[in-house]
Design a protein around this motif. Structure first.
Motif, PDB file in Angstrom:
ATOM      1  N   GLY A 156       0.736 -56.628 -14.435  1.00 54.37           N
ATOM      2  CA  GLY A 156       1.309 -56.288 -15.732  1.00 54.37           C
ATOM      3  C   GLY A 156       2.421 -55.268 -15.684  1.00 54.37           C
ATOM      4  O   GLY A 156       3.108 -55.051 -16.687  1.00 54.37           O
TER       5      GLY A 156
ATOM      6  N   GLY B 179       1.318 -68.444 -14.649  1.00 55.42           N
ATOM      7  CA  GLY B 179       0.561 -67.352 -15.236  1.00 55.42           C
ATOM      8  C   GLY B 179       1.384 -66.181 -15.713  1.00 55.42           C
ATOM      9  O   GLY B 179       0.862 -65.071 -15.860  1.00 55.42           O
TER      10      GLY B 179
ATOM     11  N   LYS C 123      -2.346 -60.683 -11.798  1.00 56.91           N
ATOM     12  CA  LYS C 123      -2.054 -60.217 -13.163  1.00 56.91           C
ATOM     13  C   LYS C 123      -1.287 -58.889 -13.150  1.00 56.91           C
ATOM     14  O   LYS C 123      -1.712 -57.892 -13.737  1.00 56.91           O
TER      15      LYS C 123
ATOM     16  N   ASN D 234      -1.749 -57.787 -19.100  1.00 54.38           N
ATOM     17  CA  ASN D 234      -2.696 -58.623 -18.363  1.00 54.38           C
ATOM     18  C   ASN D 234      -2.030 -59.763 -17.598  1.00 54.38           C
ATOM     19  O   ASN D 234      -2.699 -60.665 -17.110  1.00 54.38           O
ATOM     20  N   LYS D 235      -0.705 -59.721 -17.499  1.00 53.11           N
ATOM     21  CA  LYS D 235       0.005 -60.722 -16.713  1.00 53.11           C
ATOM     22  C   LYS D 235       1.422 -60.219 -16.455  1.00 53.11           C
ATOM     23  O   LYS D 235       1.941 -59.382 -17.206  1.00 53.11           O
TER      24      LYS D 235
END
Length: 285
Positions: free
Chosen positions: A171, A205, A169, A231-232
């Motif tokens: 970000g 994702g 993740k 978050n990604k």
């Protein structure tokens, strides 16, 4: 300096002119991709990234990785516009002993973050730095930007890096895909079809956006959105025109890997200086 989007568009056109001059002087190199990426890379260097051109090793800087290294003339030209080095050095592209090699070499030029020749490695390199910033340095204020070519997505290690970034993740990682639909042997959809490209990245994702890669405001907005998604990892599919600004190069995959000769460069520069005849210009240097 804060630029308006109109000023950034003009700077991108200046970058295109530099690309033509560099390639004609070198007598070798890639034309279509660098011209198509000029709006994106110029906006990143002059507006988006937190960098200090006179202090290229500044510890708090954002990072830029060019994965499709054959398009490096656009990076050199944008770096010169940003003040990393004098524009006069651009004419040394691909010359023996030059800091501006045909593919970027990190140890030669301060400000280059990666060496890129074999395709497919830049996303892994960028993901590694993003992982370090997020999990080891615990520094949420630095971002890592990487540009990949669409033809480059044929490389398997791109998708290994995509899995890695999705798992952790990341970000602070923002990837751009130069979606110009060509590669050295033809169109991407003939050589190795990529669509559904959005769906592929989402399945790994990633947060996905699609933009007009020549619209400065869309580029700026896409970065703002990407930085807000913590978050990604984010990928921006930037639809571009290969050879943008030079009509006899646009959409033609044969210009992927060749430079203009002197007469072609002269025509190309006139088209860029006059926005293909839309304005008059007495600038014929």
């Amino acid at each position: 300096m804060d630029y308006t989007w109109q000023q950034l568009a003009q700077k991108a056109n200046d970058v295109r002119k530099s690309i033509i001059k560099m390639l004609e002087e070198a007598g070798s190199g890639h034309s279509a991709g660098p011209l198509g990426m000029a709006d994106l890379v110029t906006t990143l260097y002059l507006d988006v990234m937190n960098v200090r051109p006179k202090q290229p090793e500044w510890k708090e800087r954002d990072y830029f990785f060019l994965s499709n290294g054959h398009t490096v003339p656009v990076q050199y030209a944008a770096m010169a516009e940003a003040g990393y080095f004098e524009k006069s050095e651009l004419k040394t592209l691909r010359k023996f002993g030059s800091r501006l090699q045909g593919h970027p070499e990190r140890i030669l030029l301060p400000g280059l973050e990666n060496t890129s020749g074999p395709l497919g490695s830049g996303l892994s390199q960028a993901a590694g730095v993003a992982y370090t910033l997020q999990y080891i340095d615990n520094n949420p204020h630095q971002f890592v930007y990487v540009v990949c070519g669409d033809g480059e997505l044929n490389e398997g290690n791109i998708w290994e890096a995509a899995m890695f970034a999705g798992k952790y993740k990341l970000g602070q990682l923002v990837a751009f895909i130069d979606r110009n639909n060509i590669q050295i042997d033809g169109t991407t959809e003939d050589v190795m079809p990529l669509e559904d490209l959005r769906g592929k990245w989402e399945s790994f994702g990633w947060h996905v956006q699609e933009i007009d890669g020549h619209n400065i405001e869309s580029i700026q907005d896409s970065v703002g959105m990407a930085k807000a998604i913590d978050n990604k990892p984010s990928v921006v599919i930037a639809h571009t025109i290969p050879g943008k600004g030079v009509d006899f190069m646009e959409y033609n995959y044969k210009w992927h890997g060749i430079p203009p000769d002197r007469s072609q460069a002269s025509v190309a520069l006139r088209k860029l200086r006059t926005l293909d005849g839309k304005i008059s210009s007495g600038d014929y240097e």
